[in-house]
Design an enzyme around this catalytic site. Structure first.
Site, PDB file in Angstrom:
ATOM      1  N   GLU A  97      91.636  75.421  63.020  1.00 52.42           N
ATOM      2  CA  GLU A  97      91.353  73.989  62.933  1.00 52.42           C
ATOM      3  C   GLU A  97      92.296  73.254  61.981  1.00 52.42           C
ATOM      4  OE1 GLU A  97      87.205  74.012  61.948  1.00 52.42           O
ATOM      5  OE2 GLU A  97      86.598  73.904  64.047  1.00 52.42           O
ATOM      6  N   GLU A 128      86.349  97.643  62.002  1.00 50.43           N
ATOM      7  CA  GLU A 128      85.919  97.128  60.701  1.00 50.43           C
ATOM      8  C   GLU A 128      85.847  98.220  59.646  1.00 50.43           C
ATOM      9  OE1 GLU A 128      81.290  96.969  59.963  1.00 50.43           O
ATOM     10  OE2 GLU A 128      81.833  95.612  61.593  1.00 50.43           O
TER      11      GLU A 128
END
Length: 317
Positions: A97, A128
């Site tokens: 963004e 992960e």
């Protein structure tokens, strides 16, 4: 002869999870599935309402981290988020963004998610759990002393996030560890530890809920205030907006109007003279300079409109 009981599957990890606030079980919600939808929504809304206060408790640490990040960014360094699962997705979202909001280049704010872009929509098994993968991802970016790396993990124990922070710190980069549990390994590994404790989730262990909301709020602060410190706004106006669609082109004109009070004709002329650059257009109007001079002054001021405006008075005077 008495046989020794077999250890419970994943016993060590289960024991770790038992100690985490974000994983705690709430007996008072054990029959939530029996409640009317409106009541579940009320409960969930009430839980969400507690998150801002938890963030507020960490504001001094958040501010210290942002000042340190902005100092590196002012030297040309990058802001890099690293996380797995929900935490990784939130980092990628925040990074993605920044170009349309602040006209940053795509490489200035980067979101790394364990397992790569495919992990945004599909779970990548084992990603992960790998510190080595995090180190490799940072090496691919050639992370150095001017960069800031923010590891994000609700539990504060995710190996990928911890590995990213540890490796970045070894490379001389600034490091921040954002988690939702106290005494986390992630915070301990970082230069700046931020632990926003939101408590047990409505659905046990579903850290995309309150913990995810807390992480999103903090990442909003990190990127937005860093950009403010870098002069990407003029007051509270988004003057570095990239007008890439009709809505943003209309917003650009509104921002110039709010900053200058100029007429529509003046605004159109200024935007035409500056190739649609909002900050430059404001400078031509308020500073009384032409488009090329506005661009030069902004380059000299490193994009800081207020500094450029002061310099324009000398030029135009």
């Amino acid at each position: 002869m008495t046989s020794t009981p077999a250890p419970a599957p994943y016993g060590d990890l289960r024991a770790q999870l038992e100690t985490l606030t974000t994983e705690a079980f709430r007996p008072d919600l054990s029959e939530i599935d029996q409640l009317p939808t409106a009541e579940i929504a009320r409960l969930m809304n009430g839980e969400d309402a507690t998150v801002p206060a938890a963030v507020a408790d960490q504001l001094p640490r958040i501010a210290e981290a942002i000042d340190a990040i902005a100092e590196r960014a002012g030297r040309g360094g990058r802001l890099i988020y690293a996380g797995a699962g929900t935490a990784g997705r939130l980092g990628v979202l925040d990074a993605s963004e920044c170009p349309p909001t602040f006209n940053t280049e795509p490489g200035e704010v980067v979101g790394l998610i364990a397992g790569g872009p495919g992990a945004l929509v599909t779970s990548v098994e084992g990603a992960e759990d790998s510190k080595e993968l995090a180190a490799a991802d940072l090496d691919a970016l050639k992370v150095g002393p001017d960069d800031a790396v923010v590891g994000v993990s609700a539990s504060g124990r995710t190996p990928y996030a911890i590995g990213a922070v540890e490796h970045a710190r070894a490379l001389g980069a600034l490091t921040v560890g954002l988690s939702c549990n106290t005494g986390s390994a992630l915070a301990a590994a970082a230069d700046h530890g931020i632990e926003v404790v939101v408590g047990p989730e409505l659905i046990t262990g579903s850290t995309r809920l309150k913990a995810g909301t807390a992480q999103k709020l903090v990442l909003n602060m990190v990127s937005t205030i860093t950009m403010i410190r870098l002069g990407k706004t003029y007051g509270n106006l988004m003057v570095d907006v990239r007008a890439s669609n009709e809505k943003l082109r209309a917003r650009s004109r509104r921002i110039v109007a709010l900053a200058t009070g100029a007429s529509d004709a003046e605004i159109e002329a200024a935007l035409t003279a500056t190739d649609g650059e909002v900050k430059n257009a404001i400078l031509t109007i308020l500073g009384g300079v032409d488009g090329p001079t506005a661009a030069s002054l902004l380059t000299q001021s490193r994009g800081r409109l207020r500094v450029a405006l002061q310099a324009s008075r000398t030029v135009s005077g």
